[in-house]
Design a protein around this motif. Structure first.
Motif, mmCIF file in Angstrom:
data_model
loop_
_atom_site.group_PDB
_atom_site.id
_atom_site.type_symbol
_atom_site.label_atom_id
_atom_site.label_comp_id
_atom_site.label_asym_id
_atom_site.label_seq_id
_atom_site.Cartn_x
_atom_site.Cartn_y
_atom_site.Cartn_z
ATOM 1 N N GLN A 74 0.826 -1.213 0.000
ATOM 2 C CA GLN A 74 0.000 0.000 0.000
ATOM 3 C C GLN A 74 0.856 1.258 0.000
ATOM 4 O O GLN A 74 0.547 2.233 -0.671
ATOM 5 N N LYS A 77 1.946 1.853 -3.489
ATOM 6 C CA LYS A 77 0.825 2.200 -4.372
ATOM 7 C C LYS A 77 0.444 3.667 -4.190
ATOM 8 O O LYS A 77 0.037 4.320 -5.128
ATOM 9 N N ASN A 78 0.559 4.163 -2.966
ATOM 10 C CA ASN A 78 0.185 5.547 -2.662
ATOM 11 C C ASN A 78 1.323 6.534 -2.916
ATOM 12 O O ASN A 78 1.111 7.732 -2.831
#
Length: 79
Positions: A74, A77-78
């Protein structure tokens, strides 16, 4: 597969792992460091220098620490 940084790193952030990474796949997050699973070459250099024993190969992450695999995914991805 990649290495994963787990809970002992929370608020520790000693940075030895980032200093030794030959492919520069470790980034500092707000509360810990993260290893980019798409760039990690599984060399193990980071695991060997971690002063709090927070780094494990993805297949060897201790029970209860599995959420850190997803947390790293995550994070990137961010990013």
């Amino acid at each position: 597969m990649a290495y994963v940084i787990t809970s002992p790193c929370i608020q520790e952030k000693a940075a030895e792992c980032a200093d030794v990474c030959p492919v520069d796949c470790i980034a500092e997050g707000e509360d810990q460091f993260y290893i980019d699973p798409d760039i990690c070459i599984d060399c193990g250099a980071c695991e060997a220098v971690c002063p709090v024993d927070a780094i494990f190969h993805e297949e060897e992450v201790p029970g209860g620490e599995e959420k850190y695999i997803q947390k790293a995914i995550q994070f990137y991805k961010n990013d």
